[in-house]
Design a protein around this motif. Structure first.
Motif, PDB file in Angstrom:
ATOM      1  N   PRO A   1       0.820  -1.174   0.132  1.00  0.00           N
ATOM      2  CA  PRO A   1       0.005  -0.077   0.058  1.00  0.00           C
ATOM      3  C   PRO A   1       1.012   1.279  -0.070  1.00  0.00           C
ATOM      4  O   PRO A   1       2.006   1.305   0.442  1.00  0.00           O
ATOM      5  CB  PRO A   1      -0.685   0.095   1.366  1.00  0.00           C
ATOM      6  CG  PRO A   1       0.066  -1.007   2.123  1.00  0.00           C
ATOM      7  CD  PRO A   1       0.875  -1.802   1.113  1.00  0.00           C
ATOM      8  N   LEU A   2       0.365   2.443  -0.631  1.00  0.00           N
ATOM      9  CA  LEU A   2       0.927   3.640  -0.464  1.00  0.00           C
ATOM     10  C   LEU A   2       0.781   4.127   0.891  1.00  0.00           C
ATOM     11  O   LEU A   2      -0.119   4.097   1.639  1.00  0.00           O
ATOM     12  CB  LEU A   2       0.378   4.595  -1.624  1.00  0.00           C
ATOM     13  CG  LEU A   2       0.412   4.029  -3.031  1.00  0.00           C
ATOM     14  CD1 LEU A   2      -0.380   4.962  -3.687  1.00  0.00           C
ATOM     15  CD2 LEU A   2       1.889   4.106  -3.465  1.00  0.00           C
ATOM     16  N   PRO A   3       2.157   4.741   1.133  1.00  0.00           N
ATOM     17  CA  PRO A   3       1.855   5.537   2.592  1.00  0.00           C
ATOM     18  C   PRO A   3       1.237   6.650   2.393  1.00  0.00           C
ATOM     19  O   PRO A   3       0.804   7.560   1.718  1.00  0.00           O
ATOM     20  CB  PRO A   3       3.576   5.912   2.795  1.00  0.00           C
ATOM     21  CG  PRO A   3       3.876   6.017   1.495  1.00  0.00           C
ATOM     22  CD  PRO A   3       3.032   5.097   0.468  1.00  0.00           C
ATOM     23  N   SER A   4       0.440   6.958   3.880  1.00  0.00           N
ATOM     24  CA  SER A   4      -0.529   8.245   4.007  1.00  0.00           C
ATOM     25  C   SER A   4       0.364   9.368   4.131  1.00  0.00           C
ATOM     26  O   SER A   4       1.642   9.305   4.045  1.00  0.00           O
ATOM     27  CB  SER A   4      -1.230   7.942   5.149  1.00  0.00           C
ATOM     28  OG  SER A   4      -0.460   8.050   6.435  1.00  0.00           O
ATOM     29  N   LYS A   5      -0.186  10.558   4.386  1.00  0.00           N
ATOM     30  CA  LYS A   5       0.447  11.787   4.076  1.00  0.00           C
ATOM     31  C   LYS A   5       0.846  11.943   5.775  1.00  0.00           C
ATOM     32  O   LYS A   5       2.037  12.585   5.696  1.00  0.00           O
ATOM     33  CB  LYS A   5      -0.623  12.796   4.105  1.00  0.00           C
ATOM     34  CG  LYS A   5      -1.257  13.333   2.692  1.00  0.00           C
ATOM     35  CD  LYS A   5      -2.218  14.480   2.812  1.00  0.00           C
ATOM     36  CE  LYS A   5      -2.536  14.707   1.344  1.00  0.00           C
ATOM     37  NZ  LYS A   5      -3.309  16.060   1.507  1.00  0.00           N
ATOM     38  N   GLU A   6       0.339  11.554   6.424  1.00  0.00           N
ATOM     39  CA  GLU A   6       1.097  11.224   7.783  1.00  0.00           C
ATOM     40  C   GLU A   6       2.473  10.575   7.832  1.00  0.00           C
ATOM     41  O   GLU A   6       3.446  10.896   8.521  1.00  0.00           O
ATOM     42  CB  GLU A   6       0.278  10.947   9.064  1.00  0.00           C
ATOM     43  CG  GLU A   6      -1.126  11.708   9.301  1.00  0.00           C
ATOM     44  CD  GLU A   6      -2.050  11.318   8.273  1.00  0.00           C
ATOM     45  OE1 GLU A   6      -1.963  10.270   7.694  1.00  0.00           O
ATOM     46  OE2 GLU A   6      -2.944  12.315   8.216  1.00  0.00           O
ATOM     47  N   MET A   7       2.393   9.638   7.361  1.00  0.00           N
ATOM     48  CA  MET A   7       3.837   8.808   7.094  1.00  0.00           C
ATOM     49  C   MET A   7       4.798   9.404   6.443  1.00  0.00           C
ATOM     50  O   MET A   7       6.016   9.451   6.652  1.00  0.00           O
ATOM     51  CB  MET A   7       3.634   7.405   6.571  1.00  0.00           C
ATOM     52  CG  MET A   7       2.493   6.381   7.546  1.00  0.00           C
ATOM     53  SD  MET A   7       3.366   5.827   8.832  1.00  0.00           S
ATOM     54  CE  MET A   7       4.612   4.833   8.169  1.00  0.00           C
ATOM     55  N   ILE A   8       4.373  10.120   5.398  1.00  0.00           N
ATOM     56  CA  ILE A   8       5.360  10.780   4.681  1.00  0.00           C
ATOM     57  C   ILE A   8       6.002  11.977   5.360  1.00  0.00           C
ATOM     58  O   ILE A   8       7.042  12.140   5.413  1.00  0.00           O
ATOM     59  CB  ILE A   8       4.758  11.540   3.044  1.00  0.00           C
ATOM     60  CG1 ILE A   8       4.157  10.094   2.443  1.00  0.00           C
ATOM     61  CG2 ILE A   8       5.713  12.079   2.550  1.00  0.00           C
ATOM     62  CD1 ILE A   8       3.369  10.765   1.250  1.00  0.00           C
ATOM     63  N   GLY A   9       5.089  12.712   5.908  1.00  0.00           N
ATOM     64  CA  GLY A   9       5.476  13.741   6.975  1.00  0.00           C
ATOM     65  C   GLY A   9       6.545  13.351   7.941  1.00  0.00           C
ATOM     66  O   GLY A   9       7.708  13.858   8.096  1.00  0.00           O
TER      67      GLY A   9
END
Length: 44
Positions: free
Chosen positions: A28-36
């Motif tokens: 799965p693609l990472p969420s915005k929180e994970m990217i931050g």
């Protein structure tokens, strides 16, 4: 010439014989929180 026979086979295909499967996303693609979080970890 063979394209016509292939399309005829596709039109005759009975998809009710296919098995139902449950789809699971393996990567799965990472969420915005994970990217931050990753950006913050990389900056420090």
């Amino acid at each position: 010439m063979s394209d016509k026979s292939d399309t005829a086979k596709i039109k005759k295909f009975n998809n009710s014989k296919l098995k139902k499967t449950e789809v699971q996303e393996k990567n799965p693609l990472p969420s915005k929180e994970m990217i931050g979080q990753e950006k913050q970890a990389g900056e420090s």
